[in-house]
Design a protein around this motif. Structure first.
Motif, short mmCIF file in Angstrom:
data_model
loop_
_atom_site.label_atom_id
_atom_site.label_comp_id
_atom_site.label_asym_id
_atom_site.label_seq_id
_atom_site.Cartn_x
_atom_site.Cartn_y
_atom_site.Cartn_z
N ARG A 47 0.85 -1.18 0.00
CA ARG A 47 0.00 0.00 0.00
C ARG A 47 0.89 1.24 0.00
O ARG A 47 2.00 1.22 0.53
N PHE A 48 0.42 2.27 -0.65
CA PHE A 48 1.15 3.53 -0.69
C PHE A 48 0.78 4.34 0.55
O PHE A 48 -0.37 4.79 0.69
N GLU A 49 1.73 4.52 1.46
CA GLU A 49 1.47 5.36 2.64
C GLU A 49 1.41 6.82 2.19
O GLU A 49 1.68 7.15 1.04
N ARG A 50 1.03 7.70 3.11
CA ARG A 50 0.91 9.11 2.75
C ARG A 50 2.24 9.64 2.21
O ARG A 50 3.29 9.45 2.81
N HIS A 51 2.16 10.26 1.04
CA HIS A 51 3.36 10.70 0.35
C HIS A 51 2.99 11.80 -0.63
O HIS A 51 1.83 12.16 -0.78
N TYR A 52 4.00 12.32 -1.31
CA TYR A 52 3.76 13.29 -2.39
C TYR A 52 4.80 13.06 -3.47
O TYR A 52 5.76 12.30 -3.29
N HIS A 53 4.61 13.71 -4.61
CA HIS A 53 5.56 13.63 -5.72
C HIS A 53 6.06 15.02 -6.08
O HIS A 53 5.40 16.02 -5.76
#
Length: 275
Positions: free
Chosen positions: A27-33
């Motif tokens: 699962r993609f945990e909270r992040h940004y690009h």
């Protein structure tokens, strides 16, 4: 079944990376690009949380995440044990180029994270992604044209960027110049930029005006021109099928065979025997 994640930079298009993932446990945990992401789920469902709300992304939906937008992503068990996610990672400078070329806006428009429900547009993005993943080094014309058309449609759908209105087709002299150029360079890679430059237009303007004039995309029209030349060559020359394919601009004989059979109902070898 295990998680399977792959990324592929696109040759000839700096700033564009494709991703395809079949996710079971990851699962993609909270992040940004630091770049733009366009995400499409082709199987299963992914739950995304951003800007304080939770949304479901499934087939027919498009997730657009701009740089700096904090979000997460995870599969939803109620919709199956896994989900498949296709992504386009677009560098800001490449996105600014799309905006400048497609619209009359300044190339610094600010997008917000958004989920778009548009099955037709999503299917077009999925098809382009699959085409690039299958052969990212193929001739540039089809991918360039599809990218511009899709970005224009995406901008119009979000309402943040207004694509410029293009009315009227190409002049007779421009059409003749395009035909002459393509006939002279048929065995080479021909890009949208090459053809647009002949007419003094941007790639997006040329794409729209060409379709209005001819009724086909530049890629479809050029493919037919190459196949017509192949027919003439097969009928009169003793060259091998592979040589004919290369002479008319097909760098993959299997691609040439498929395109020829789709156009004429027979393989190139059968056409040669009949001729």
């Amino acid at each position: 079944m295990k998680d399977d994640v792959r990324y592929r930079p696109v040759p000839g298009t700096p700033g564009l990376v494709l991703g395809v993932a079949r996710l079971v446990d990851f699962r993609f945990e909270r992040h940004y690009h630091v770049d733009y992401h366009i995400g499409l789920v082709t199987q299963g469902v992914q739950r995304q949380t951003f800007r304080g709300r939770s949304t479901l992304l499934g087939p027919g939906g498009i997730a657009l995440m701009p740089p700096g937008e904090v979000h997460d992503g995870a599969g939803v068990a109620d919709y199956g044990h896994s989900h498949t996610l296709n992504t386009f990672r677009i560098a800001p400078e490449l996105m600014r180029g799309f905006i400048a070329e497609v619209s009359d806006c300044a190339p610094d428009e600010c997008f917000l994270g958004t989920l778009i429900e548009d099955a037709g547009l999503a299917a077009r993005f999925v098809a382009l992604h699959a085409s690039w993943m299958a052969d990212a080094a193929a001739g540039p014309l089809a991918h360039e044209a599809a990218s511009l058309a899709l970005m224009g449609a995406l901008f119009a759908r979000t309402g943040v960027v207004k694509p410029q209105q293009v009315r009227g087709g190409l002049s007779a002299s421009h059409l003749r110049g395009v035909l002459d150029y393509c006939q002279a360079h048929l065995g080479e890679k021909i890009g949208l930029e090459d053809l647009a430059r002949l007419c003094g237009l941007s790639r997006y303007q040329f794409l729209r005006r060409f379709a209005l004039s001819v009724g086909l995309t530049p890629h479809a029209w050029l493919t037919r021109l190459r196949l017509e030349r192949a027919c003439a060559t097969l009928a009169r020359a003793p060259a091998s099928i592979a040589q004919v394919a290369a002479e008319v601009g097909f760098y993959d004989q299997s691609h040439f065979n498929r395109a020829f059979r789709s156009a004429y109902g027979v393989a190139p070898s059968a056409y040669r025997r009949a001729a």
